[in-house]
Design a protein around this motif. Structure first.
Motif: not given
Length: 388
Positions: A160-174, A191-202
């Protein structure tokens, strides 16, 4: 001139919350058992209420600092370190917000430039994708499946990652599935988040309500604290929904930007609620554990009941929702929920409001009494039997 001509196109295009639609329908009917809105049936613990009263009696009725009472931020910092192994400076890495929802909004507005993408894993809370849109971003949806307990796979994120991807939103417990991501699963995602230098909103608002294994914060993993915006609050675990108090923690620069937006839009979270939250953190642990034990008992009852009536239901690891499949009935999620409400007076939320991957499911909150749950399961079973 049509009144809609005055509306911003972004806002005009948003659909109303599907959760609220069924809640509003149920509120106009008699003898309804609502399993719809995700709200504890417990009253806020008395010591928390009393602390808030006492703060008013002492005259604490003025604004606090924009980021919230420093005393409260210190307690939040201690709480997060003791319970989730994450460390934040209360001076500049924490902000107290008007609920976790405002914290999510602030985070998105602080990081997004127009058109930048945020990956949203569904089924997800109904506000995630609209909040991205309102912040000027573009939500990119990843659908999960029941075969993997609705857990996102690292390869799905990668695709799902493109050159426009800035972050991913996660929710756990969901919310809505109750799924809890394990440490091993989070490590692969990290590992994927770090590889692509993304932020995560957890979104970790349900972290205290994990039953079978301890909830892990992705921010506690190596190299993740500097790229994680941790969202939480007092609504769910402390039964303080109406107090509207949440918080965010993360990197200094991002928290400073969030505080800047907060200054101009809200000023500060309610002062008396912040004093109540102080008491909740200092002396609310026993109340949280009692509520958690009750939720676990209710979960077991509801999961067993759904499976016995032939509606496949996985055992959720946290939160206070079950997400049973209604595919065997041949009805859509919307039709099932509407007919169940009309014929048996039980309100549930159709799974498709949480994303297309939720079609064929319903969300039921078990944050209500055992008596009500037992009766609702009987009514649902009766409804399902008539469909056969």
């Amino acid at each position: 001139m049509k009144q809609t001509s005055y509306l911003a196109k972004t806002v005009d295009s948003l659909k109303p919350s599907g959760i609220r639609r069924f809640f509003d329908l149920a509120s106009k009917m008699d003898n309804v058992i609502s399993l719809g809105v995700g709200e504890p049936d417990f009253v806020t613990p008395w010591n928390v209420i009393e602390a808030s009263y006492h703060s008013l009696e002492q005259g604490y009725t003025a604004y606090t600092a924009n980021a919230g009472l420093l005393e409260l931020r210190v307690e939040i910092s201690k709480y997060l370190e003791q319970n989730f192994n994450v460390s934040y400076n209360p001076e500049n890495q924490l902000i107290v917000t008007v609920g976790a929802s405002q914290a999510i909004d602030l985070a998105l507005r602080a990081i997004l430039n127009p058109g930048e993408e945020v990956i949203v894993v569904t089924p997800s809370f109904v506000s995630y994708a609209p909040s991205v849109t309102l912040a000027g971003g573009a939500p990119v949806i990843i659908d999960t499946d029941p075969d993997n307990e609705f857990k996102v796979r690292p390869e799905q994120i990668e695709q799902a990652i493109t050159d426009k991807t800035k972050a991913i939103m996660l929710c756990s417990p969901n919310n809505p599935t109750g799924t809890v991501l394990s440490k091993a699963e989070l490590e692969k995602i990290a590992a994927v988040i770090k590889k692509h230098d993304l932020l995560v909103i957890s979104d970790e608002i349900y972290a205290e309500l994990a039953y079978d294994e301890r909830a892990i914060s992705i921010a506690s993993l190596p190299g993740m604290s500097e790229r994680t915006i941790l969202i939480s609050g007092f609504s769910k675990a402390f039964a303080m929904t109406g107090w509207r108090l949440g918080y965010a923690a993360g990197p200094v620069e991002i928290l400073q930007a969030m505080t800047k937006i907060h200054q101009y839009t809200i000023m500060c979270a309610p002062t008396m609620a912040q004093h109540g939250a102080l008491e909740a953190l200092r002396n609310g642990g026993n109340s949280v554990q009692k509520m958690k034990m009750s939720y676990q008992q209710r979960r077991n009852l509801v999961v067993k009941a759904f499976n016995e009536m032939g509606l496949d239901c996985h055992n959720p690891g946290g939160a206070f929702y079950v997400f049973p499949s209604i595919k065997k009935t041949g009805l859509s999620s919307e039709s099932f929920a509407e007919q169940l409400l009309q014929k048996e007076r039980v309100a549930v939320v159709p799974g498709n409001v949480f994303g297309q991957s939720g079609e064929g499911y319903i969300r039921c909150s078990y944050a209500t009494s055992l008596k009500q749950l037992d009766e609702s399961m009987k009514r649902i079973s009766k409804f399902v039997e008539k469909l056969k």
